[in-house]
Design a protein around this motif. Sequence first.
Motif, PDB file in Angstrom:
ATOM      1  N   SER A 167       0.810  -1.223   0.000  1.00 42.53           N
ATOM      2  CA  SER A 167       0.000   0.000   0.000  1.00 42.53           C
ATOM      3  C   SER A 167       0.842   1.271   0.000  1.00 42.53           C
ATOM      4  O   SER A 167       0.330   2.362  -0.243  1.00 42.53           O
ATOM      5  N   VAL A 168       2.152   1.114   0.250  1.00 47.60           N
ATOM      6  CA  VAL A 168       3.036   2.284   0.326  1.00 47.60           C
ATOM      7  C   VAL A 168       3.949   2.396  -0.887  1.00 47.60           C
ATOM      8  O   VAL A 168       4.086   3.474  -1.478  1.00 47.60           O
ATOM      9  N   HIS A 169       4.576   1.297  -1.285  1.00 47.59           N
ATOM     10  CA  HIS A 169       5.680   1.340  -2.237  1.00 47.59           C
ATOM     11  C   HIS A 169       5.314   0.825  -3.630  1.00 47.59           C
ATOM     12  O   HIS A 169       4.604  -0.178  -3.766  1.00 47.59           O
ATOM     13  N   THR A 170       5.862   1.507  -4.630  1.00 48.07           N
ATOM     14  CA  THR A 170       5.776   1.087  -6.023  1.00 48.07           C
ATOM     15  C   THR A 170       7.184   1.071  -6.600  1.00 48.07           C
ATOM     16  O   THR A 170       7.898   2.078  -6.563  1.00 48.07           O
ATOM     17  N   LEU A 171       7.606  -0.078  -7.119  1.00 43.28           N
ATOM     18  CA  LEU A 171       8.944  -0.224  -7.669  1.00 43.28           C
ATOM     19  C   LEU A 171       8.992   0.183  -9.128  1.00 43.28           C
ATOM     20  O   LEU A 171       8.032  -0.004  -9.875  1.00 43.28           O
ATOM     21  N   PHE A 221      16.285  -2.832 -11.071  1.00 42.67           N
ATOM     22  CA  PHE A 221      15.151  -2.236 -10.367  1.00 42.67           C
ATOM     23  C   PHE A 221      15.649  -1.412  -9.203  1.00 42.67           C
ATOM     24  O   PHE A 221      16.679  -1.720  -8.586  1.00 42.67           O
ATOM     25  N   ASP A 222      14.943  -0.322  -8.936  1.00 38.31           N
ATOM     26  CA  ASP A 222      15.265   0.534  -7.806  1.00 38.31           C
ATOM     27  C   ASP A 222      14.547  -0.008  -6.576  1.00 38.31           C
ATOM     28  O   ASP A 222      13.328  -0.190  -6.576  1.00 38.31           O
ATOM     29  N   GLN A 223      15.309  -0.282  -5.534  1.00 32.14           N
ATOM     30  CA  GLN A 223      14.740  -0.824  -4.308  1.00 32.14           C
ATOM     31  C   GLN A 223      13.836   0.210  -3.634  1.00 32.14           C
ATOM     32  O   GLN A 223      13.796   1.372  -4.026  1.00 32.14           O
ATOM     33  N   ARG A 224      13.098  -0.208  -2.663  1.00 29.26           N
ATOM     34  CA  ARG A 224      12.123   0.666  -2.001  1.00 29.26           C
ATOM     35  C   ARG A 224      12.742   1.996  -1.569  1.00 29.26           C
ATOM     36  O   ARG A 224      13.806   2.028  -0.970  1.00 29.26           O
ATOM     37  N   GLY A 225      12.048   3.069  -1.919  1.00 30.26           N
ATOM     38  CA  GLY A 225      12.421   4.383  -1.427  1.00 30.26           C
ATOM     39  C   GLY A 225      13.532   5.084  -2.167  1.00 30.26           C
ATOM     40  O   GLY A 225      13.949   6.169  -1.749  1.00 30.26           O
ATOM     41  N   CYS A 226      14.038   4.529  -3.273  1.00 29.23           N
ATOM     42  CA  CYS A 226      15.157   5.190  -3.946  1.00 29.23           C
ATOM     43  C   CYS A 226      15.008   5.126  -5.465  1.00 29.23           C
ATOM     44  O   CYS A 226      14.125   4.438  -5.988  1.00 29.23           O
ATOM     45  N   GLY A 227      15.897   5.868  -6.144  1.00 29.83           N
ATOM     46  CA  GLY A 227      15.811   5.927  -7.598  1.00 29.83           C
ATOM     47  C   GLY A 227      14.473   6.481  -8.025  1.00 29.83           C
ATOM     48  O   GLY A 227      13.989   7.475  -7.491  1.00 29.83           O
ATOM     49  N   ARG A 228      13.844   5.800  -8.984  1.00 25.33           N
ATOM     50  CA  ARG A 228      12.531   6.238  -9.455  1.00 25.33           C
ATOM     51  C   ARG A 228      11.391   5.424  -8.851  1.00 25.33           C
ATOM     52  O   ARG A 228      10.229   5.570  -9.251  1.00 25.33           O
ATOM     53  N   SER A 229      11.718   4.568  -7.894  1.00 26.04           N
ATOM     54  CA  SER A 229      10.658   3.912  -7.133  1.00 26.04           C
ATOM     55  C   SER A 229      10.043   4.942  -6.186  1.00 26.04           C
ATOM     56  O   SER A 229      10.692   5.904  -5.788  1.00 26.04           O
TER      57      SER A 229
END
Length: 522
Positions: A76-80, A151-159
């Motif tokens: 519900s919080v994160h989108t990769l 892939f950008d891990q949770r909370g970084c890059g373009r995630s």
Amino acid sequence: PPARRQWQWQWQRQRQLHSSAQDAAAAATVADAAADMPSSSSDGTAQQVHDVEAEVVRTLYPPINATRNGTLKVDSVHTLCYQLYGLDLQPNSAANDGCSDDDNSDGYSSNARIGEKNGKVAIFLHGGPGAGCYPNHARFFSPDHYSVILFDQRGCGRSAPCGEVVNNTLAHLVHDMEALRIHLNVDKFDVVLGGSWGTTLALAYATTYPERVGALILRGVCLFRRQEVDWLFGGNGGAASLNAEGWKEFEAAVGMDGCNDDSMDESNDKRAVLHRYYDCLLDSDPILRIHATRAWMKWEMSIFGYNNSESKGSNEAENQKQPEDSGPLLVWDGAFGGFSAFLRGWSFQNTDGPIDVGQTDRHAANKAQSLRRFSFGSEAVPPEPIKEDDNALLGTPRPIDTKTGTLINASLPPNVTAEKAAKFIPAQAILTCYYSTNDQYVMAGYTDLLSKDTIDRIRHIPCIAIQGGQDKICPPDTALDLLNAWPEMELRIALQSGHSMYDAMITSEIAKATDRLAGIEY
């Protein structure tokens, strides 16, 4: 077994050399890169093979565009955000979902598996925590032999959301890798390449889903143990002893220069400075965040680029000496490959093979142990006991002390407006500090990665670890400790190299490893 021999490296000297101009362009491309981020000057002229003192040294594959881009909502919080390079999925009519700036992200087909064109599926795991992925990371793999997933891990890059620490632990990241595998309809990751913090994630995933991993490549080995965190961010010895003046600046930036009673009260806490940065980086005040970020990154980069010649210690000078018969690599050959399947032990090697395959060099074994920094002999020094009141043991992250900001004289840097400051989210500094402060919390379920029961789950998986002998961010101690627990693996130490994957020798060893696992000979 025959299956193992299929991926055994057939080392051959490269006869076809490129022109000196091409070599210079390739060297410039690698030398320009710093830390775990792509070279800003890459012009596509980097060659696959060039000659350095008549020894085979590999460089990156030429730049390529992503074949697919996508996003995956994992809770519900994160989108990769992820990208695919090299061998492609069969395209379908799905639209670009906003993860990429390119126009060629037309989705993926759930009816086709990536890597099905006689290629292999590889996934790259970036470091940090919080560093994010870059297109250059795909260039360690042959685009004709691999489907590469970044892939950008949770909370970084373009995630998204950027810098978010809620629902952000190692267990969550392991879950995300498996969710992404299922999402992309991949049967298994034939090669998992992790660097720095990414090696922790690679090992955690492999031990959780061993049947989904074909082989591991680990660069700059990190297990995120307490002693590793304290080496880099602890005030008593460790990296702070390498750059005493830099550490003083690091302390002073958050009011820990011994000039106030509060800092003196905390002086016996090895992590007092780390906790101050935690309070600043996770604070809602953007000026405080920028102030802390600048000091944080300056400290990390000072250790990242630490020059051994600056050291006055006798041990440091001794570590740089090599016998006349030694090469630039110190290699442990495990049971499943390397230069010779029957040789299992330490040896000095050149980039095109061992100096002497016929015998194990005792000096090489001693040299390996001499590279340790926070441990000794063949056993790691036990970490200091954790305080009973440590919130990380209570299943919750450490609370933020909002009073810390009042102790610090923070101001905006020149040419940075308040509006820009409010939009600036220093994801890497935030997440590295968050994970380091709450190491026991974020590592829950994976604090025993060196135990026999854990290693037994992956002992059958081919593993090539690549380590810089002069790495000060992730010193060789952890790679050597992993080897003690897993002697079947292969460990390749580039004696004069540091932490960067773009160091010429480290780049070469990674590229050779991916080629080797794909059965490429040259």
